[in-house]
Write a protein that holds these residues in place. Structure first.
Motif, PDB file in Angstrom:
ATOM      1  N   GLU A   1       1.377  -1.345  -0.406  1.00  0.00           N
ATOM      2  CA  GLU A   1       0.386   0.621  -0.181  1.00  0.00           C
ATOM      3  C   GLU A   1       0.686   0.854   0.021  1.00  0.00           C
ATOM      4  N   CYS A   2       1.402   1.458   1.215  1.00  0.00           N
ATOM      5  CA  CYS A   2       2.315   2.945   1.679  1.00  0.00           C
ATOM      6  C   CYS A   2       3.831   2.216   0.543  1.00  0.00           C
ATOM      7  N   LYS A   3       4.389   1.419   0.258  1.00  0.00           N
ATOM      8  CA  LYS A   3       5.767   1.248  -0.543  1.00  0.00           C
ATOM      9  C   LYS A   3       7.123   1.581   0.638  1.00  0.00           C
ATOM     10  N   LYS A   4       6.716   1.354   1.861  1.00  0.00           N
ATOM     11  CA  LYS A   4       7.578   1.894   2.864  1.00  0.00           C
ATOM     12  C   LYS A   4       7.740   0.158   2.899  1.00  0.00           C
ATOM     13  N   THR A   5       9.404   0.547   3.431  1.00  0.00           N
ATOM     14  CA  THR A   5       9.931  -1.079   4.421  1.00  0.00           C
ATOM     15  C   THR A   5       9.043  -1.158   5.595  1.00  0.00           C
ATOM     16  N   ILE A   6       8.938  -2.536   5.914  1.00  0.00           N
ATOM     17  CA  ILE A   6       8.320  -3.499   6.843  1.00  0.00           C
ATOM     18  C   ILE A   6       9.138  -3.901   7.512  1.00  0.00           C
ATOM     19  N   MET A   7       9.470  -2.995   9.155  1.00  0.00           N
ATOM     20  CA  MET A   7      10.859  -2.877   9.183  1.00  0.00           C
ATOM     21  C   MET A   7      10.448  -4.850  10.150  1.00  0.00           C
ATOM     22  N   PRO A   8      11.855  -5.453   9.944  1.00  0.00           N
ATOM     23  CA  PRO A   8      11.789  -6.632  10.833  1.00  0.00           C
ATOM     24  C   PRO A   8      11.314  -6.869  12.519  1.00  0.00           C
ATOM     25  N   GLY A   9      10.340  -7.857  12.650  1.00  0.00           N
ATOM     26  CA  GLY A   9      10.178  -7.281  14.393  1.00  0.00           C
ATOM     27  C   GLY A   9       8.782  -6.797  13.848  1.00  0.00           C
ATOM     28  N   THR A  10       8.477  -6.141  13.387  1.00  0.00           N
ATOM     29  CA  THR A  10       6.643  -5.203  13.042  1.00  0.00           C
ATOM     30  C   THR A  10       5.737  -6.283  12.360  1.00  0.00           C
ATOM     31  N   ARG A  11       4.736  -6.160  12.433  1.00  0.00           N
ATOM     32  CA  ARG A  11       3.819  -7.397  12.330  1.00  0.00           C
ATOM     33  C   ARG A  11       3.104  -6.528  10.553  1.00  0.00           C
ATOM     34  N   LYS A  12       3.067  -7.896   9.746  1.00  0.00           N
ATOM     35  CA  LYS A  12       2.373  -7.673   9.039  1.00  0.00           C
ATOM     36  C   LYS A  12       1.210  -8.488   8.127  1.00  0.00           C
ATOM     37  N   MET A  13       0.943  -8.195   7.378  1.00  0.00           N
ATOM     38  CA  MET A  13      -0.217  -9.303   6.584  1.00  0.00           C
ATOM     39  C   MET A  13       0.498  -9.279   5.389  1.00  0.00           C
ATOM     40  N   GLU A  14       0.217 -10.816   4.916  1.00  0.00           N
ATOM     41  CA  GLU A  14       0.600 -11.095   3.918  1.00  0.00           C
ATOM     42  C   GLU A  14      -0.869 -11.717   3.167  1.00  0.00           C
ATOM     43  N   TYR A  15      -0.834 -11.505   1.870  1.00  0.00           N
ATOM     44  CA  TYR A  15      -1.820 -12.434   0.890  1.00  0.00           C
ATOM     45  C   TYR A  15      -1.412 -12.590  -0.389  1.00  0.00           C
ATOM     46  N   LYS A  16      -0.861 -13.988  -0.710  1.00  0.00           N
ATOM     47  CA  LYS A  16      -0.257 -13.567  -1.934  1.00  0.00           C
ATOM     48  C   LYS A  16       0.404 -13.370  -2.535  1.00  0.00           C
ATOM     49  N   GLY A  17       0.763 -13.085  -2.207  1.00  0.00           N
ATOM     50  CA  GLY A  17       2.367 -12.938  -2.169  1.00  0.00           C
ATOM     51  C   GLY A  17       2.315 -11.418  -2.135  1.00  0.00           C
ATOM     52  N   ASN A  18       1.999 -10.726  -1.818  1.00  0.00           N
ATOM     53  CA  ASN A  18       2.258  -9.437  -1.362  1.00  0.00           C
ATOM     54  C   ASN A  18       1.673  -9.035   0.365  1.00  0.00           C
ATOM     55  N   SER A  19       2.431  -8.002   0.797  1.00  0.00           N
ATOM     56  CA  SER A  19       3.207  -7.287   2.382  1.00  0.00           C
ATOM     57  C   SER A  19       1.994  -6.496   2.858  1.00  0.00           C
ATOM     58  N   TRP A  20       1.273  -6.491   3.640  1.00  0.00           N
ATOM     59  CA  TRP A  20       1.256  -5.157   4.431  1.00  0.00           C
ATOM     60  C   TRP A  20       1.429  -4.360   5.548  1.00  0.00           C
ATOM     61  N   HIS A  21       1.845  -3.877   5.917  1.00  0.00           N
ATOM     62  CA  HIS A  21       2.077  -2.779   7.377  1.00  0.00           C
ATOM     63  C   HIS A  21       0.837  -3.611   7.828  1.00  0.00           C
ATOM     64  N   GLU A  22       0.328  -3.733   8.673  1.00  0.00           N
ATOM     65  CA  GLU A  22      -1.042  -3.945   9.686  1.00  0.00           C
ATOM     66  C   GLU A  22      -1.565  -3.311   9.922  1.00  0.00           C
ATOM     67  N   THR A  23      -1.424  -1.437   9.708  1.00  0.00           N
ATOM     68  CA  THR A  23      -2.419   0.064   9.466  1.00  0.00           C
ATOM     69  C   THR A  23      -2.359   0.175   8.485  1.00  0.00           C
ATOM     70  N   CYS A  24      -2.032  -0.388   7.307  1.00  0.00           N
ATOM     71  CA  CYS A  24      -2.021  -0.132   5.370  1.00  0.00           C
ATOM     72  C   CYS A  24      -2.852  -1.598   5.136  1.00  0.00           C
ATOM     73  N   PHE A  25      -3.474  -2.682   6.009  1.00  0.00           N
ATOM     74  CA  PHE A  25      -3.695  -3.580   5.295  1.00  0.00           C
ATOM     75  C   PHE A  25      -5.482  -2.882   5.982  1.00  0.00           C
ATOM     76  N   ILE A  26      -6.377  -2.475   4.751  1.00  0.00           N
ATOM     77  CA  ILE A  26      -7.834  -1.668   5.177  1.00  0.00           C
ATOM     78  C   ILE A  26      -8.574  -1.996   4.186  1.00  0.00           C
ATOM     79  N   CYS A  27     -10.129  -1.902   4.394  1.00  0.00           N
ATOM     80  CA  CYS A  27     -10.679  -2.039   3.402  1.00  0.00           C
ATOM     81  C   CYS A  27     -11.311  -0.523   1.955  1.00  0.00           C
ATOM     82  N   TYR A  28     -10.945  -1.171   1.452  1.00  0.00           N
ATOM     83  CA  TYR A  28     -11.086   0.369   0.081  1.00  0.00           C
ATOM     84  C   TYR A  28     -12.213   1.024   0.441  1.00  0.00           C
ATOM     85  N   ARG A  29     -13.527  -0.056   1.204  1.00  0.00           N
ATOM     86  CA  ARG A  29     -14.761   0.889   1.137  1.00  0.00           C
ATOM     87  C   ARG A  29     -14.788   1.639   1.794  1.00  0.00           C
TER      88      ARG A  29
END
Length: 228
Positions: A52-80
């Motif tokens: 989403e934001c194209k920034k690095t997901i720092m080691p040790g921080t929580r990330k969300m993954e789906y079909k090979g893509n990753s998001w910061h937890e705060t960036c993984f949001i509903c589009y609507r």
């Protein structure tokens, strides 16, 4: 000062990041292929980038993954609704992710019976969508999905209910004549018979395609009826 890591030793002035050369003394670092890297260089080089934001997901921080893509937890949001999805169920569509309530409001068809969203399966009858559990026989309320059925006055019926309510009765066996699925029957003077029931009352000879005589409510073959 002697600095060591995994049986390797450095002068204090030599203990620095392999890429940016900044000192690693008293700082967190990571190792990659015999080289030591500060956390910034390691993250930029090897860590996942947020889809989403194209920034690095720092080691040790929580990330969300789906079909090979990753998001910061705060960036993984509903589009609507723009609310974090977290570990809740979601539905992807057109490269966007939607929480289930938003997806249902925006995209899902609504059942003509209960007016609620149809998220999986469903059936179409008279070009209108139904939940499988809502598409039931008008008479007995059994589900019609996957079953043979017919309709009358735009209401759907299972074959059993339709026959009991509307089908003509066979003059021979008194059971309903559905007329469905190519069922053959004989009609004569406002009476009907199943093909298999259209037999001579006396000798039981099939009269389908043959001449016959009537005696009150009975039908007879010419041989049995010759003495009438």
């Amino acid at each position: 000062q002697d600095l060591s890591y995994k049986d390797r030793h450095w002068h204090e002035t030599c203990f620095h990041c392999f890429q940016c050369k900044n000192s690693l003394v008293d700082k967190p670092f990571a190792a990659k292929e015999e080289h030591l890297l500060c956390t910034d260089c390691y993250s930029n080089e090897y860590s996942s980038k947020c889809n989403e934001c194209k920034k690095t997901i720092m080691p040790g921080t929580r990330k969300m993954e789906y079909k090979g893509n990753s998001w910061h937890e705060t960036c993984f949001i509903c589009y609507r609704c723009q609310q974090p999805i977290g570990t809740k169920s979601f539905i992807p569509k057109d490269n966007q992710n939607f929480c289930v309530p938003c997806y249902e409001k925006q995209f899902a068809m609504q059942c003509v019976q209960c007016k609620k969203a149809i998220t999986t399966g469903g059936v179409t009858y008279r070009e209108q969508p139904w939940h499988k559990e809502c598409f039931v026989c008008t008479g007995c309320k059994k589900q019609l999905s996957g079953q043979r059925f017919t309709s009358r006055d735009e209401f759907a019926y299972c074959l059993s209910c339709f026959c009991n309510l509307y089908a003509k009765k066979c003059a021979g066996c008194t059971n309903p004549i559905s007329g469905l699925g190519g069922t053959k029957y004989i009609s004569f003077e406002e009476r009907q018979w199943h093909n298999d029931c259209f037999n001579c009352k006396k000798c039981s000879l099939s009269l389908v395609g043959r001449g016959f005589l009537t005696e009150r409510d009975d039908i007879l073959c010419p041989e049995c009826g010759k003495d009438i």
